[in-house]
Structure formats: C-alpha cells, structure tokens
Design a protein around this motif. Structure first.
Motif, PDB file in Angstrom:
ATOM      1  N   GLU A   1       0.816  -1.219   0.000  1.00 11.75           N
ATOM      2  CA  GLU A   1       0.000   0.000   0.000  1.00 11.75           C
ATOM      3  C   GLU A   1       0.851   1.272   0.000  1.00 11.75           C
ATOM      4  OE1 GLU A   1       0.769  -0.711   4.320  1.00 11.75           O
ATOM      5  OE2 GLU A   1       0.290  -1.955   2.590  1.00 11.75           O
ATOM      6  N   ALA A   2       2.069   1.200   0.576  1.00  8.62           N
ATOM      7  CA  ALA A   2       2.940   2.380   0.596  1.00  8.62           C
ATOM      8  C   ALA A   2       3.372   2.756  -0.819  1.00  8.62           C
ATOM      9  CB  ALA A   2       4.165   2.126   1.476  1.00  8.62           C
ATOM     10  N   SER A   3       3.730   1.758  -1.617  1.00  6.67           N
ATOM     11  CA  SER A   3       4.137   2.035  -2.999  1.00  6.67           C
ATOM     12  C   SER A   3       2.936   2.453  -3.844  1.00  6.67           C
ATOM     13  CB  SER A   3       4.828   0.806  -3.610  1.00  6.67           C
ATOM     14  OG  SER A   3       4.018  -0.345  -3.500  1.00  6.67           O
ATOM     15  N   ASP A   4       1.751   1.968  -3.489  1.00  6.65           N
ATOM     16  CA  ASP A   4       0.520   2.382  -4.182  1.00  6.65           C
ATOM     17  C   ASP A   4       0.297   3.881  -3.979  1.00  6.65           C
ATOM     18  OD1 ASP A   4      -1.999   2.578  -5.345  1.00  6.65           O
ATOM     19  OD2 ASP A   4      -2.716   0.719  -4.470  1.00  6.65           O
TER      20      ASP A   4
ATOM     21  N   MET B   1      -6.208   1.885   0.695  1.00  6.14           N
ATOM     22  CA  MET B   1      -5.407   1.065  -0.217  1.00  6.14           C
ATOM     23  C   MET B   1      -4.994  -0.244   0.450  1.00  6.14           C
ATOM     24  SD  MET B   1      -2.999   3.973  -1.957  1.00  6.14           S
ATOM     25  CE  MET B   1      -3.639   5.062  -3.247  1.00  6.14           C
ATOM     26  N   LYS B   2      -4.650  -0.167   1.728  1.00  8.30           N
ATOM     27  CA  LYS B   2      -4.260  -1.372   2.460  1.00  8.30           C
ATOM     28  C   LYS B   2      -5.424  -2.353   2.530  1.00  8.30           C
ATOM     29  CE  LYS B   2      -2.156  -2.902   6.803  1.00  8.30           C
ATOM     30  NZ  LYS B   2      -1.567  -2.449   8.096  1.00  8.30           N
ATOM     31  N   GLU B   3      -6.605  -1.831   2.873  1.00  7.86           N
ATOM     32  CA  GLU B   3      -7.777  -2.703   2.979  1.00  7.86           C
ATOM     33  C   GLU B   3      -8.180  -3.248   1.604  1.00  7.86           C
ATOM     34  OE1 GLU B   3      -8.967  -3.724   5.903  1.00  7.86           O
ATOM     35  OE2 GLU B   3      -7.272  -2.551   6.648  1.00  7.86           O
ATOM     36  N   THR B   4      -8.067  -2.398   0.583  1.00 10.69           N
ATOM     37  CA  THR B   4      -8.390  -2.836  -0.774  1.00 10.69           C
ATOM     38  C   THR B   4      -7.486  -3.981  -1.201  1.00 10.69           C
ATOM     39  OG1 THR B   4      -9.111  -0.618  -1.391  1.00 10.69           O
ATOM     40  CG2 THR B   4      -8.560  -2.118  -3.186  1.00 10.69           C
ATOM     41  N   ARG B   5      -6.205  -3.854  -0.906  1.00 10.21           N
ATOM     42  CA  ARG B   5      -5.249  -4.887  -1.299  1.00 10.21           C
ATOM     43  C   ARG B   5      -5.474  -6.189  -0.544  1.00 10.21           C
ATOM     44  NH1 ARG B   5      -0.723  -3.684  -4.211  1.00 10.21           N
ATOM     45  NH2 ARG B   5      -0.842  -1.680  -5.270  1.00 10.21           N
ATOM     46  N   LYS B   6      -5.943  -6.086   0.691  1.00 12.24           N
ATOM     47  CA  LYS B   6      -6.300  -7.309   1.428  1.00 12.24           C
ATOM     48  C   LYS B   6      -7.452  -8.024   0.729  1.00 12.24           C
ATOM     49  CE  LYS B   6      -4.939  -5.852   6.104  1.00 12.24           C
ATOM     50  NZ  LYS B   6      -5.452  -5.494   7.451  1.00 12.24           N
ATOM     51  N   ILE B   7      -8.438  -7.232   0.297  1.00  7.08           N
ATOM     52  CA  ILE B   7      -9.591  -7.812  -0.408  1.00  7.08           C
ATOM     53  C   ILE B   7      -9.128  -8.452  -1.710  1.00  7.08           C
ATOM     54  CG2 ILE B   7     -11.790  -7.317  -1.531  1.00  7.08           C
ATOM     55  CD1 ILE B   7     -12.048  -4.922   0.452  1.00  7.08           C
ATOM     56  N   TYR B   8      -8.295  -7.764  -2.474  1.00 10.37           N
ATOM     57  CA  TYR B   8      -7.794  -8.297  -3.732  1.00 10.37           C
ATOM     58  C   TYR B   8      -7.023  -9.590  -3.500  1.00 10.37           C
ATOM     59  CZ  TYR B   8      -8.877  -4.575  -7.099  1.00 10.37           C
ATOM     60  OH  TYR B   8      -9.517  -3.709  -7.952  1.00 10.37           O
ATOM     61  N   LEU B   9      -6.265  -9.616  -2.406  1.00 12.67           N
ATOM     62  CA  LEU B   9      -5.426 -10.774  -2.113  1.00 12.67           C
ATOM     63  C   LEU B   9      -6.260 -12.020  -1.864  1.00 12.67           C
ATOM     64  CD1 LEU B   9      -2.428 -11.511  -1.733  1.00 12.67           C
ATOM     65  CD2 LEU B   9      -2.728 -11.099   0.712  1.00 12.67           C
ATOM     66  N   TYR B  10      -7.450 -11.825  -1.259  1.00  8.99           N
ATOM     67  CA  TYR B  10      -8.268 -12.971  -0.878  1.00  8.99           C
ATOM     68  C   TYR B  10      -9.504 -13.166  -1.759  1.00  8.99           C
ATOM     69  CZ  TYR B  10      -5.290 -12.941   3.205  1.00  8.99           C
ATOM     70  OH  TYR B  10      -4.192 -12.978   4.030  1.00  8.99           O
ATOM     71  N   THR B  11      -9.605 -12.391  -2.835  1.00  6.90           N
ATOM     72  CA  THR B  11     -10.726 -12.541  -3.766  1.00  6.90           C
ATOM     73  C   THR B  11     -10.202 -13.150  -5.055  1.00  6.90           C
ATOM     74  OG1 THR B  11     -11.799 -10.595  -2.824  1.00  6.90           O
ATOM     75  CG2 THR B  11     -12.593 -11.349  -4.957  1.00  6.90           C
TER      76      THR B  11
END
Length: 234
Positions: A139-142, A173-183
């Motif tokens: 998320e930091a690089s995002d 962004m952090k929460e979004t990436r968690k969702i992407y990771l597990y979807t």
C-alpha cells in the motif's frame, strides 16, 4: 543510525517522520545534505534522494534546489478514517472524491510530465512489483504511485487535495489490497497491471488514455471495496 533492510528509502523516511513527530525536527529546519544523510544512515545517496522525494510527496518537506530540503507544516487530513470505516456510503463518497480528482490529475500528468516525473512514477511501480514478489500488500508504494502522478500534473491545488487525504488513501489502499489478495476474481497482479497501464499512458503523453485508465482503475477498486462491505453487512 545504521539501517539494514529492504526498501531502505521507506525506513529512512520513517526515521525522519519520527524525528518530526517527536520534536527533534521542527518546521523550517533544514535537513543535512544528501551526502551527510547518506553517511549518517549508512545508505547510498540514491536511497536518500528517494526518501526525500517520498517525504515531499507526503507533504513533510520542501526541496528547494540550490538551498536544501526543509521541514514544512503538513496539513492534517480532513477526514477521520476510523469514523467512516464501517459506513459504506461514506466510503463510497470518499472513493468518488478520488475519482473526480485523480482522473483529472492523470490527464494533466500525461500532458505535463517530465522525464524526472516518469522515473518517480516508475520507481513506485517497481516497488509494487517487489511487494508482489515478496507477498506484501504494497500500500505504501501504491500511495507513492498516485502522489507521483499528482506531482507530474504540475497543479499545486490538485496535489494538495490528494495530500489532504493521503493518510486515508493509504488506509483504504491497504484494505483494498487485502480484499484483492483474498478474492479469486481480483488479484494483486491485476491491480499492478492497472497501475502499469496508467503509467504507460502517461509515458506516451496520451491524456485521454491516461484519463480512461485511471477511471477504469478507480471504478474497479470501488466495486471491489463496496461489494465487500455490503457482503459483510448482509
């Protein structure tokens, strides 16, 4: 203070931010030279430059060519993420703000970007790929990617609008990436490719394409986040 870790520039930036927050560095203070910081942290000068650029993108410092790098007053975000985290409508509103601002920012970046701006955007993109390779969220690089595009747009007001909500953007962004990771249907790799396509459009100076790619990316993020919230509430 010696630092030994991957993503050294982030670690250097974190130390400087801590010094600011704890009062060891104050508004108006000039940081030591890049050479002096390099020796102090035990890292290369390129790492120091990247750290200072990240701090500038986050609104902590102002880099004045020929004069040095100065600590500046950072405007606090206008929203409270904790207060909106459970409210789908408020999060939707926040995503709409990003859509309105960042689509225009992408268009301007394609028109106004310099070669130096491209290097900064590409650096963030490489950090995203590194995060994928190391199974990190990134998320930091995002955030770094989107703020680098704001720099390239050459519009200080639009940039300030993003800086005002940068902390919240990083949280979402952090929460979004968690969702992407597990979807299954939305992978981190797909998210990376959306960012890469935005970069390529800006690189080619195609304003309409950059605008279109940013619109698509933000709409995809909005669908994933809001669908997840509504599913959790049901």
């Amino acid at each position: 203070m010696k630092i030994s870790n991957k993503k050294l520039y982030e670690k250097v930036a974190d130390v400087i931010i801590l010094d600011i927050n704890e009062g060891r560095l104050n508004i108006g203070d000039r940081l030591p030279s890049i050479k002096a910081l390099s020796e102090s942290f035990g890292v290369g000068q390129a790492t120091i430059r990247e750290s200072l650029n990240a701090l500038r993108a986050m609104g902590f410092v102002d880099i004045k060519h020929g004069q040095g790098t100065f600590i500046i007053e950072r405007e606090e975000p206008q929203f409270n993420f904790e207060a909106i985290s459970g409210n789908a409508k408020d999060i939707e509103n926040l995503l709409e703000v990003r859509n309105i601002v960042e689509v225009g920012v992408a268009r301007l970046a394609a028109k106004n970007r310099t070669d130096e701006d491209l290097l900064a955007i590409e650096s963030a993109l490489k950090d995203m790929q590194l995060a994928i390779n190391e199974n990190e969220l990134g998320e930091a690089s995002d955030l770094k990617f989107h703020l680098a595009i704001a720099d390239a747009a050459k519009n200080d007001i639009l940039k300030q609008l993003l800086l005002n909500v940068s902390d919240i953007m990083r949280h979402t962004m952090k929460e979004t990436r968690k969702i992407y990771l597990y979807t299954k249907s939305k992978s981190i790799e797909k998210l990376y490719n959306e960012h890469k396509e935005i970069f390529e459009a800006i690189k080619s100076k195609n304003a309409k394409l950059a605008q279109s790619k940013m619109t698509f990316h933000l709409e995809e993020v909005e669908k994933v986040v809001l669908n997840n919230i509504r599913h959790s509430d049901s």
